[in-house]
Scaffold this active site. Structure first.
Site, PDB file in Angstrom:
ATOM      1  N   CYS A  74       0.861  -1.183   0.000  1.00 10.84           N
ATOM      2  CA  CYS A  74       0.000   0.000   0.000  1.00 10.84           C
ATOM      3  C   CYS A  74       0.902   1.240   0.000  1.00 10.84           C
ATOM      4  CB  CYS A  74      -0.860  -0.031   1.262  1.00 10.84           C
ATOM      5  SG  CYS A  74      -1.876   1.434   1.507  1.00 10.84           S
ATOM      6  N   CYS A 187      -1.013   3.852  -6.463  1.00 15.42           N
ATOM      7  CA  CYS A 187      -1.874   3.243  -5.440  1.00 15.42           C
ATOM      8  C   CYS A 187      -2.088   1.819  -5.908  1.00 15.42           C
ATOM      9  CB  CYS A 187      -3.199   3.997  -5.355  1.00 15.42           C
ATOM     10  SG  CYS A 187      -4.487   3.124  -4.416  1.00 15.42           S
TER      11      CYS A 187
HETATM   12  N1  DGL Z   1      -4.052   0.717  -1.869  1.00 16.65           N
HETATM   13  C1  DGL Z   1      -3.642   1.860  -1.186  1.00 16.65           C
HETATM   14  C2  DGL Z   1      -2.431   2.539  -1.800  1.00 16.65           C
HETATM   15  O1  DGL Z   1      -1.634   1.884  -2.444  1.00 16.65           O
HETATM   16  C3  DGL Z   1      -4.571   2.821  -0.553  1.00 16.65           C
HETATM   17  C4  DGL Z   1      -5.968   2.995  -0.981  1.00 16.65           C
HETATM   18  C5  DGL Z   1      -6.747   3.633   0.147  1.00 16.65           C
HETATM   19  O2  DGL Z   1      -6.972   2.918   1.114  1.00 16.65           O
HETATM   20  O3  DGL Z   1      -7.078   4.821   0.051  1.00 16.65           O
HETATM   21  O4  DGL Z   1      -2.212   3.719  -1.628  1.00 16.65           O
END
Ligand code: DGL
Length: 270
Positions: A74, A187
């Site tokens: 993430c 993301c």
């Molecule tokens: N998947 C996450 C990222 O790579 C975050 C998405 C979220 O929870 O806002 O930033």
């Protein structure tokens, strides 16, 4: 730490599955334990302090399992909390994810790169440092584009709705209009809309556009760190297990829909 322990991988929700699929391909002999913080997703609009608290709680849960490595799949959690996580678990391999500005700069011929990410990632000090370093080293102009609401729509499997595509167009089109020939998926949820992004590009760009996803590079980095510490699994025991702070059935469906995998998910209390 035993080489036979699983590798822990986590995200605010299902986004980390876009990284997990590369880890499976790169390290097919390994056992993986995936945690989705669905109850607190999305992270992108939350204050850094809150994200850090969640990341430390997830780190404690997975470290106690125990896992031999933690993959922060993430960008938002990496930006907010990877330093705190490394301080809390100095003996554990901790691999994070950050927007692929470096490969994007290498791929761009116009010298203009769009960076799609969450508000929290783009507002972080870690991203500011990366942005400044890569801008001055390469001369490339990076155009950060926060995408509020996008990760949630992906999380809730709503990308078939016309309003979701309209939202995505609002983020992508201004970048193309400003001359971007490279788009960074900053993301881990966004690789799951790469086809929709490619379709928008196809209809609107005057030139070829490269889309950058760092999932494969993260998997390679994990593999090399495990190899360096003698922690690669020798006897193959490929498996994937799931944990979620939200609905176990939702994560089981996401594994099946996005990766074609049947995975048993347990709901946790953290
Ligand atoms: N998947 C996450 C990222 O790579 C975050 C998405 C979220 O929870 O806002 O930033």
């Amino acid at each position: 730490m035993a080489a036979n322990a699983p590798i822990g991988v986590f995200d605010s929700g299902i986004g980390g599955l876009s990284v997990l699929r590369h880890i499976r391909a790169c390290l097919p002999q390994e056992a993986l334990l995936y945690f989705s913080d669905a109850h607190f997703a999305p992270y992108g609009g939350r204050p850094e302090r809150q994200i850090e608290q969640r990341v430390l709680a997830i780190g404690a849960l997975l470290a106690a399992h125990p896992v031999k490595a933690l993959v922060v799949a993430c960008n938002t959690a990496t930006a907010a909390a990877i330093a705190a996580l490394r301080r809390a678990y100095p003996a554990l391999i901790v691999v994070g994810v950050e927007p692929g500005l470096k490969p994007a700069a290498a791929a761009s011929t116009t010298g203009v790169v769009g960076v799609l990410a969450t508000e929290a990632t783009l507002a972080s000090a870690r991203f500011a440092r990366l942005h400044e370093t890569l801008s001055s080293a390469t001369g490339v102009t990076f155009l950060p584009m926060a995408c509020p609401g996008l990760a949630l729509r992906i999380e809730q499997d709503q990308m078939y709705l016309p309003e979701s595509i309209a939202l995505l167009r609002r983020f992508v089109l201004p970048l193309l209009e400003q001359g971007a020939d490279t788009l960074v998926l900053g993301c881990t949820h966004y690789p799951f809309v790469q086809q929709q992004i490619a379709a928008i590009v196809q209809d609107n760009a005057q030139r070829n556009v490269t889309i950058i996803d760092t999932g494969a590079a993260v998997a390679r980095q994990l593999a090399s760190q495990l190899a360096m510490q003698g922690l690669l699994r020798v006897e193959p025991a490929p498996s994937v297990d799931g944990l979620s702070s939200g609905s176990a059935a939702d994560l089981e469906r996401a594994f099946s829909r996005l990766l074609g995998l049947t995975v048993r998910v347990t709901q946790t209390e953290i």
